[in-house]
Scaffold this motif. Structure first.
Motif, mmCIF file in Angstrom:
data_model
loop_
_atom_site.group_PDB
_atom_site.id
_atom_site.type_symbol
_atom_site.label_atom_id
_atom_site.label_comp_id
_atom_site.label_asym_id
_atom_site.label_seq_id
_atom_site.Cartn_x
_atom_site.Cartn_y
_atom_site.Cartn_z
ATOM 1 N N SER A 1 3.519 45.862 -4.175
ATOM 2 C CA SER A 1 5.100 46.235 -3.828
ATOM 3 C C SER A 1 5.398 47.702 -4.381
ATOM 4 C CB SER A 1 5.865 45.324 -4.484
ATOM 5 O OG SER A 1 5.249 45.316 -6.128
ATOM 6 N N PRO A 2 5.743 48.479 -4.183
ATOM 7 C CA PRO A 2 6.150 49.542 -5.408
ATOM 8 C C PRO A 2 6.723 49.713 -7.097
ATOM 9 C CG PRO A 2 7.498 50.153 -3.784
ATOM 10 C CD PRO A 2 6.706 48.939 -3.340
ATOM 11 N N GLY A 3 6.830 48.564 -7.037
ATOM 12 C CA GLY A 3 6.988 48.181 -8.574
ATOM 13 C C GLY A 3 5.843 47.557 -8.953
ATOM 14 N N SER A 4 5.004 46.916 -8.268
ATOM 15 C CA SER A 4 3.722 46.687 -9.390
ATOM 16 C C SER A 4 2.499 47.479 -9.146
ATOM 17 C CB SER A 4 2.748 45.414 -8.150
ATOM 18 O OG SER A 4 3.923 44.224 -8.007
ATOM 19 N N ARG A 5 2.827 48.412 -8.320
ATOM 20 C CA ARG A 5 1.695 49.632 -8.210
ATOM 21 C C ARG A 5 2.457 50.391 -9.561
ATOM 22 N NH1 ARG A 5 3.132 50.539 -2.440
ATOM 23 N NH2 ARG A 5 4.130 52.298 -2.771
ATOM 24 N N PHE A 6 3.726 50.888 -9.510
ATOM 25 C CA PHE A 6 4.309 51.640 -10.352
ATOM 26 C C PHE A 6 3.780 50.635 -12.079
ATOM 27 C CE2 PHE A 6 7.860 52.770 -14.134
ATOM 28 C CZ PHE A 6 7.794 53.601 -13.724
ATOM 29 N N ARG A 7 3.367 49.483 -12.594
ATOM 30 C CA ARG A 7 3.172 48.978 -13.184
ATOM 31 C C ARG A 7 1.903 48.687 -13.937
ATOM 32 N NH1 ARG A 7 7.483 49.588 -14.848
ATOM 33 N NH2 ARG A 7 9.774 47.889 -14.449
ATOM 34 N N TRP A 8 1.012 48.949 -12.798
ATOM 35 C CA TRP A 8 0.333 49.552 -12.833
ATOM 36 C C TRP A 8 -0.907 51.032 -13.274
ATOM 37 C CZ3 TRP A 8 -4.166 52.858 -11.262
ATOM 38 C CH2 TRP A 8 -5.934 52.377 -11.672
ATOM 39 N N LEU A 9 -0.131 52.351 -12.886
ATOM 40 C CA LEU A 9 0.225 53.538 -12.898
ATOM 41 C C LEU A 9 0.749 53.748 -13.943
ATOM 42 C CD1 LEU A 9 0.787 54.663 -9.381
ATOM 43 C CD2 LEU A 9 -1.546 54.823 -10.921
ATOM 44 N N THR A 10 1.828 53.158 -15.186
ATOM 45 C CA THR A 10 1.805 53.549 -16.088
ATOM 46 C C THR A 10 1.309 52.337 -17.099
ATOM 47 O OG1 THR A 10 4.010 51.730 -15.593
ATOM 48 C CG2 THR A 10 4.287 54.154 -15.158
ATOM 49 N N ALA A 11 0.526 51.445 -17.165
ATOM 50 C CA ALA A 11 -0.341 51.129 -18.240
ATOM 51 C C ALA A 11 -1.246 51.814 -19.057
ATOM 52 C CB ALA A 11 -1.060 49.731 -17.746
ATOM 53 N N PRO A 12 -1.156 51.456 -20.839
ATOM 54 C CA PRO A 12 -1.555 52.629 -21.521
ATOM 55 C C PRO A 12 -3.099 52.118 -20.937
ATOM 56 C CG PRO A 12 -0.034 50.668 -22.337
ATOM 57 C CD PRO A 12 0.313 50.415 -21.018
ATOM 58 N N ARG A 13 -3.925 53.989 -21.076
ATOM 59 C CA ARG A 13 -4.617 53.523 -20.775
ATOM 60 C C ARG A 13 -5.692 54.680 -21.818
ATOM 61 N NH1 ARG A 13 -2.715 54.510 -16.091
ATOM 62 N NH2 ARG A 13 -3.984 52.454 -15.605
ATOM 63 N N SER A 14 -6.793 54.696 -22.767
ATOM 64 C CA SER A 14 -7.376 55.617 -23.043
ATOM 65 C C SER A 14 -8.582 56.665 -22.202
ATOM 66 C CB SER A 14 -8.326 55.242 -23.995
ATOM 67 O OG SER A 14 -9.181 53.805 -23.804
ATOM 68 N N THR A 15 -8.194 57.417 -21.180
ATOM 69 C CA THR A 15 -8.590 58.320 -20.177
ATOM 70 C C THR A 15 -8.427 59.538 -20.639
ATOM 71 O OG1 THR A 15 -7.411 58.045 -18.473
ATOM 72 C CG2 THR A 15 -9.372 56.454 -18.505
ATOM 73 N N VAL A 16 -8.678 60.716 -19.725
ATOM 74 C CA VAL A 16 -8.043 62.293 -19.927
ATOM 75 C C VAL A 16 -6.534 61.726 -19.563
ATOM 76 C CG1 VAL A 16 -9.275 64.054 -19.161
ATOM 77 C CG2 VAL A 16 -10.641 63.297 -19.936
ATOM 78 N N VAL A 17 -6.838 61.105 -18.203
ATOM 79 C CA VAL A 17 -5.662 61.405 -17.307
ATOM 80 C C VAL A 17 -4.975 60.531 -18.003
ATOM 81 C CG1 VAL A 17 -4.441 60.941 -15.307
ATOM 82 C CG2 VAL A 17 -5.731 62.443 -15.495
ATOM 83 N N GLN A 18 -3.309 60.016 -18.300
ATOM 84 C CA GLN A 18 -2.798 59.019 -19.550
ATOM 85 C C GLN A 18 -1.000 59.225 -18.873
ATOM 86 O OE1 GLN A 18 -3.566 58.536 -23.528
ATOM 87 N NE2 GLN A 18 -5.559 58.660 -23.336
ATOM 88 N N PRO A 19 -0.773 58.294 -18.426
ATOM 89 C CA PRO A 19 0.777 58.132 -18.308
ATOM 90 C C PRO A 19 1.391 58.170 -19.931
ATOM 91 C CG PRO A 19 -0.185 55.680 -18.402
ATOM 92 C CD PRO A 19 -1.132 56.566 -18.609
ATOM 93 N N GLY A 20 2.574 58.552 -19.500
ATOM 94 C CA GLY A 20 3.799 58.206 -21.130
ATOM 95 C C GLY A 20 4.460 57.063 -20.871
ATOM 96 N N PRO A 21 5.456 56.751 -22.166
ATOM 97 C CA PRO A 21 5.824 56.256 -21.873
ATOM 98 C C PRO A 21 6.737 55.939 -20.688
ATOM 99 C CG PRO A 21 6.925 57.082 -23.611
ATOM 100 C CD PRO A 21 5.586 57.557 -23.044
#
Length: 125
Positions: free
Chosen positions: A83-103
């Motif tokens: 679902s879009p909500g599940s994909r949004f949560r996956w995309l905004t999960a914290p990670r330590s890579t060069v590309v990162q989501p903010g809060p």
């Protein structure tokens, strides 16, 4: 009719030890209308100023993967069917890579698609 939406800024962290980041995109999710969208804007010259050795092709590939997952479908792999909500949560999960989501931040809007462009102009461009 106004509805609640959530957004997060996508950022590049070329050298974590220096604490520098550059905003390169936004993700917007509105559960009420099953909406998930991202927009990207990468100023490669500014990125090179932060880190001349940054792998720009790798950054482009990572951002392309984010966009594919955001839009879902078969090209996004197994998670593309979520679902879009599940994909949004996956995309905004914290990670330590060069590309990162903010809060993740909340807001209220009458037009989630317009919010994507407004936030890109306000926070990235």
């Amino acid at each position: 009719m106004s509805t609640v939406f959530e957004y997060a800024v996508l950022r590049i962290v070329p050298r974590p030890e220096r604490g520098e980041v550059m905003n390169v995109g936004v993700l917007v999710h509105c559960r009420a209308v099953d909406f998930l969208e991202c927009r990207l804007h990468v100023d490669e010259e500014r990125l090179r100023a932060l880190d001349p050795a940054l792998d720009l092709a790798g950054v482009r590939a990572a951002l392309h993967a984010v966009a594919r997952l955001c839009h879902g479908g078969d090209e996004a792999g197994q998670a593309g069917g979520e679902s879009p909500g599940s994909r949004f949560r996956w995309l905004t999960a914290p990670r330590s890579t060069v590309v990162q989501p903010g809060p993740v931040h909340p807001g209220i809007t009458d037009d989630p698609a317009a919010e994507v462009e407004r936030l890109l102009d306000l926070l990235v461009r």
